[in-house]
Write an enzyme that holds these catalytic residues in place. Structure first.
Site, PDB file in Angstrom:
ATOM      1  N   ASP A  56     -28.804 -14.397 -48.586  1.00 39.47           N
ATOM      2  CA  ASP A  56     -28.790 -13.903 -47.216  1.00 39.47           C
ATOM      3  C   ASP A  56     -29.466 -14.940 -46.320  1.00 39.47           C
ATOM      4  O   ASP A  56     -30.533 -15.455 -46.665  1.00 39.47           O
ATOM      5  CB  ASP A  56     -29.545 -12.563 -47.178  1.00 39.47           C
ATOM      6  CG  ASP A  56     -29.394 -11.850 -45.858  1.00 39.47           C
ATOM      7  OD1 ASP A  56     -29.848 -12.404 -44.833  1.00 39.47           O
ATOM      8  OD2 ASP A  56     -28.832 -10.749 -45.839  1.00 39.47           O
ATOM      9  N   ASN A  89     -27.439 -15.331 -33.164  1.00 41.28           N
ATOM     10  CA  ASN A  89     -26.527 -14.640 -32.252  1.00 41.28           C
ATOM     11  C   ASN A  89     -27.211 -14.289 -30.933  1.00 41.28           C
ATOM     12  O   ASN A  89     -26.621 -14.433 -29.854  1.00 41.28           O
ATOM     13  CB  ASN A  89     -26.000 -13.358 -32.901  1.00 41.28           C
ATOM     14  CG  ASN A  89     -24.953 -13.630 -33.971  1.00 41.28           C
ATOM     15  OD1 ASN A  89     -24.224 -14.607 -33.903  1.00 41.28           O
ATOM     16  ND2 ASN A  89     -24.888 -12.759 -34.963  1.00 41.28           N
ATOM     17  N   ASP A 138     -21.034 -17.590 -35.790  1.00 38.35           N
ATOM     18  CA  ASP A 138     -19.848 -17.805 -36.635  1.00 38.35           C
ATOM     19  C   ASP A 138     -19.859 -19.204 -37.239  1.00 38.35           C
ATOM     20  O   ASP A 138     -19.520 -19.392 -38.414  1.00 38.35           O
ATOM     21  CB  ASP A 138     -18.575 -17.621 -35.806  1.00 38.35           C
ATOM     22  CG  ASP A 138     -18.314 -16.168 -35.452  1.00 38.35           C
ATOM     23  OD1 ASP A 138     -18.992 -15.288 -36.031  1.00 38.35           O
ATOM     24  OD2 ASP A 138     -17.445 -15.901 -34.601  1.00 38.35           O
ATOM     25  N   GLU A 174     -24.282 -11.455 -42.938  1.00 40.32           N
ATOM     26  CA  GLU A 174     -24.765 -12.766 -43.386  1.00 40.32           C
ATOM     27  C   GLU A 174     -25.124 -12.766 -44.866  1.00 40.32           C
ATOM     28  O   GLU A 174     -25.795 -13.682 -45.348  1.00 40.32           O
ATOM     29  CB  GLU A 174     -25.976 -13.195 -42.553  1.00 40.32           C
ATOM     30  CG  GLU A 174     -27.209 -12.323 -42.690  1.00 40.32           C
ATOM     31  CD  GLU A 174     -27.250 -11.159 -41.721  1.00 40.32           C
ATOM     32  OE1 GLU A 174     -28.357 -10.687 -41.430  1.00 40.32           O
ATOM     33  OE2 GLU A 174     -26.179 -10.712 -41.252  1.00 40.32           O
TER      34      GLU A 174
END
Length: 253
Positions: free
Chosen positions: A109, A117, A126, A152
């Site tokens: 992760d 973000n 992205d 993620e």
């Protein structure tokens, strides 16, 4: 190429022999050119129809292959999607049980991904996910499966790999991510990743679902104990943290 055979032999046996030899049509001498022309046109028409049919079949096969690829693939990263990676796990675990071979699972992760973000926008997020996926794919062997499990979080299935070797692999990937600069349109960012590792055979893992659960529990401990680290399921570190913090539910309980 359509073949019209012409011959002076006009018996039924001769015609059958010519057609069985590979001719598409049969005409006897003397040649009637109007008939020959009509037969040639007929053969060419059949040829065009065959080519059109072959082209449609080719297009259908390509479309089916694209649909099959889309059904198995995560649209953003190009890795296996969750549904397909779980199917692969079922098959790999059954293979390992049948042959008595080890199977390792690594859950990983990206640390503090949400801030990417929030601070730079989803296009940056992205781009980071794509590059993280590329690192995982680049470090994995050809026989390994790499998939996006959600958000993620990613999963790697390592057939024929004992737990110690899987931990070594995860540590190598962790260092690769730590030293990588993620680039996106308008800037760069650096992030680390946390890893949980589990494997079969193990006395507390009885089926394929528990392999993933164990790796996910180890990932949870890696996050809780500071991130940017690799935690092995059922290790001293894992057990000490789980007991001290009443963490993830124990698989053996």
């Amino acid at each position: 190429i359509p073949i019209i055979m012409q011959t002076a032999l006009d018996s039924t046996e001769s015609k059958v022999e010519g057609l069985e030899a590979g001719a598409d049509d049969y005409i006897t001498k003397p040649i009637e050119f109007a008939e020959l022309k009509a037969r040639v046109r007929s053969m060419l028409r059949i040829k065009r129809l065959q080519e059109e049919l072959e082209e449609r079949e080719r297009q259908l096969l390509e479309a089916n292959e694209r649909l099959r690829h889309m059904s198995r693939t995560d649209g953003l990263t190009g890795l296996d999607n969750r549904r397909y990676i779980e199917q692969q796990l079922d098959m790999m675990f059954a293979h390992s049980e049948r042959l008595g071979e080890p199977l390792a699972c690594v859950m990983c992760d990206l640390d503090r991904f949400k801030s990417v973000n929030d601070e730079h926008g989803h296009h940056a997020g992205d781009a980071v996910l794509k590059q993280f996926a590329a690192i995982l794919k680049g470090e994995a062997r050809e026989i390994d499966r790499v998939g996006r499990y959600g958000g993620e979080e990613f999963v790697l299935l390592l057939p024929g790999t004992v737990l110690d070797a899987a931990v070594t692999f995860a540590e190598r990937v962790r260092k690769e991510v730590e030293g990588h600069t993620f680039v996106f349109d308008g800037g760069t960012v650096q992030r680390t990743a946390s890893f949980g590792v589990a494997g079969w055979p193990h006395p507390r893992i009885s089926n394929c679902d528990r392999v993933v659960r164990a790796a996910d529990d180890a990932l949870y401990v890696a996050k809780e104990t500071g991130r940017n680290r690799v935690v092995r399921f059922d290790s001293e570190e894992f057990n000490a943290h789980t007991l001290a913090n009443d963490g993830p539910e124990q698989l053996g309980g």
